[in-house]
Design an enzyme around this catalytic site. Structure first.
Site, mmCIF file in Angstrom:
data_model
loop_
_atom_site.group_PDB
_atom_site.id
_atom_site.type_symbol
_atom_site.label_atom_id
_atom_site.label_comp_id
_atom_site.label_asym_id
_atom_site.label_seq_id
_atom_site.Cartn_x
_atom_site.Cartn_y
_atom_site.Cartn_z
ATOM 1 N N LYS A 145 6.826 -2.006 -1.376
ATOM 2 C CA LYS A 145 6.136 -2.222 -0.141
ATOM 3 C C LYS A 145 6.583 -3.753 0.155
ATOM 4 C CE LYS A 145 1.882 -4.199 1.068
ATOM 5 N NZ LYS A 145 0.481 -4.323 0.937
ATOM 6 N N LYS B 10 3.945 1.930 7.129
ATOM 7 C CA LYS B 10 2.766 1.569 6.883
ATOM 8 C C LYS B 10 1.986 0.753 8.183
ATOM 9 C CE LYS B 10 -0.843 -0.543 3.685
ATOM 10 N NZ LYS B 10 -1.349 -0.491 2.028
ATOM 11 N N GLU C 291 5.874 -2.324 6.220
ATOM 12 C CA GLU C 291 4.572 -2.769 6.806
ATOM 13 C C GLU C 291 4.451 -3.826 7.757
ATOM 14 O OE1 GLU C 291 1.614 -3.740 4.200
ATOM 15 O OE2 GLU C 291 -0.009 -3.612 5.278
ATOM 16 N N ARG D 103 -8.467 -9.092 -14.305
ATOM 17 C CA ARG D 103 -7.666 -8.243 -13.321
ATOM 18 C C ARG D 103 -7.292 -7.257 -13.910
ATOM 19 N NH1 ARG D 103 -5.663 -13.773 -12.179
ATOM 20 N NH2 ARG D 103 -3.723 -13.274 -13.463
HETATM 21 P P1 13P Z 1 -6.364 -3.022 3.503
HETATM 22 O O1 13P Z 1 -6.452 -1.573 3.516
HETATM 23 O O2 13P Z 1 -7.236 -3.821 2.725
HETATM 24 O O3 13P Z 1 -6.016 -3.481 4.852
HETATM 25 O O4 13P Z 1 -4.859 -3.440 2.642
HETATM 26 C C1 13P Z 1 -3.721 -2.523 2.695
HETATM 27 C C2 13P Z 1 -2.613 -3.234 2.429
HETATM 28 O O5 13P Z 1 -1.740 -2.925 1.771
HETATM 29 C C3 13P Z 1 -2.355 -4.436 3.253
HETATM 30 O O6 13P Z 1 -1.227 -5.046 2.971
#
Ligand code: 13P
Length: 351
Positions: free
Chosen positions: A137, A220, A178, A47
């Site tokens: 986030k 987001k 998000e 990782r």
């Molecule tokens: P994806 O662009 O793979 O959808 O992931 C973005 C993301 O941060 C989802 O939480």
């Protein structure tokens, strides 16, 4: 009251023209699924190696303004012992951190989930700031069916998002909020628009109620498009029109910016859709991308977990980031996209 000027400056730098934000914040379990695609076991050293190659790709800072990490990579170092946040900062990229603790069942509501992680969040945010993070986030996720998502689920998640955003701003960290509407499903683009609008409106109602400073917030969100199992796949023009309409109906004009997740779209498709949005012209908010799978898939396809492929893989990442940078400005030409002809590693789900 503390001034939020630092938050505004961080958010503005994240939203720089021609740049996107790399979401490399998969949990350790999901990172393991990425590694499995290239035949590597899910061990800390792999990782770490994967993330180090992403973060140190030569020239990547030209197209990437910030990187979202997961707790373990926030504490990781390069092979030479340099902490990942310091590597990013030294190259002019802003370190970010996913701070939610994932999805849990929403009791009494079948197939719906609420995001957890508020309990010790204030302490964790302090530590992340000290480690170098400047943005955060928190992800809520909604699956579309004939009965989901319910208003109750969107409301519960919006409360969590608003509490999180208030705590993040207090700690001097820009909150990226998000509410992801999941692409998988047989729903139409009209239904996706209705659900996304409801989710985003509910979120901003709560952010306002909880006195979160909009000027220090980045949204987001998912692009609005028909589900991957719908009979008719949306064109870039349809996606752009529905997405921008949804944003104008839902998002206050004074937030710092809007970024899109890729959601499981093929990398080229995500770029084309971003470009169609860019081609609609400047909006009241800066708009850009924050992709995970759509940036990592081209890298993984070239890498295959082998040291001798490293340079090619980093070039593939750089190329995709550059295409997205052009798309952000509506200047991408899909016919000139050489990566589009190659098949990609398919990375599965995201968290
Ligand atoms: P994806 O662009 O793979 O959808 O992931 C973005 C993301 O941060 C989802 O939480």
């Amino acid at each position: 009251m503390r001034s939020n000027e630092d938050l505004y400056a961080t958010a503005a730098a994240l939203m720089a023209d021609g740049k996107g934000i790399l979401a490399a914040d998969e949990s350790d379990g999901t990172a393991g699924k990425r590694l499995a695609m290239v035949g590597l076991p899910n061990e800390p050293e792999h990782r770490q190696g994967f993330r180090e190659l992403l973060f140190t790709a030569p020239g990547i800072e030209e197209f990437i303004s910030g990187v979202i990490m997961y707790d373990s990579s926030m504490r990781n170092t390069t092979d030479d012992g340099i902490p990942f946040p310091d590597v990013l900062t030294a190259r002019g990229m802003i370190p970010g951190i996913k701070v939610d603790r994932g999805l849990r069942p929403f009791q009494n509501f079948e197939d719906e989930q609420v995001t957890q992680g508020l309990d010790d969040l204030a302490e964790r945010l302090k530590e992340y700031y000290a480690l170098g993070a400047r943005f955060t986030k928190w992800r809520a996720a909604y699956t579309i069916s004939t009965v989901t998502p319910t208003p109750a689920c969107m409301e519960a998640n919006a409360v969590m998002l608003a509490r999180y955003a208030a705590l993040a701003q207090e700690a001097g960290l820009v909150p990226m909020v998000e509410p992801e509407v999941i692409f998988a499903g047989a729903h139409s683009i009209e239904r996706a628009e209705e659900v996304t609008m409801h989710a985003v409106q509910t979120l901003f109602t709560k952010l306002r109620e909880y006195r979160v400073d909009p000027k220090g917030v980045i949204l987001k969100t998912s692009m609005v498009l028909a589900g991957d199992a719908h009979t008719e796949q949306s064109t870039p023009e349809q996606v752009a029109n529905a997405t921008v309409r949804m944003l104008h109906m839902s998002v206050p004009y004074d937030i710092a910016g809007i970024v899109f997740l890729s959601g499981g779209q093929a990398p080229k498709r995500a770029t084309e859709n971003l470009n169609a949005i860019g081609k609609l012209g400047k909006q009241v908010w800066p708009i850009s991308s924050s992709f995970s799978r759509a940036l990592e898939e081209p890298f993984l396809t070239e890498w295959q977990g082998k040291e001798e492929n490293t340079a090619m893989a980093q070039k593939a990442l750089l190329y995709r980031a550059k295409m997205n940078g052009l798309a952000q400005q509506g200047k991408y030409n899909p016919k000139r996209d050489v990566q589009a002809k190659k098949s990609s590693v398919k990375t599965g789900s995201q968290d």
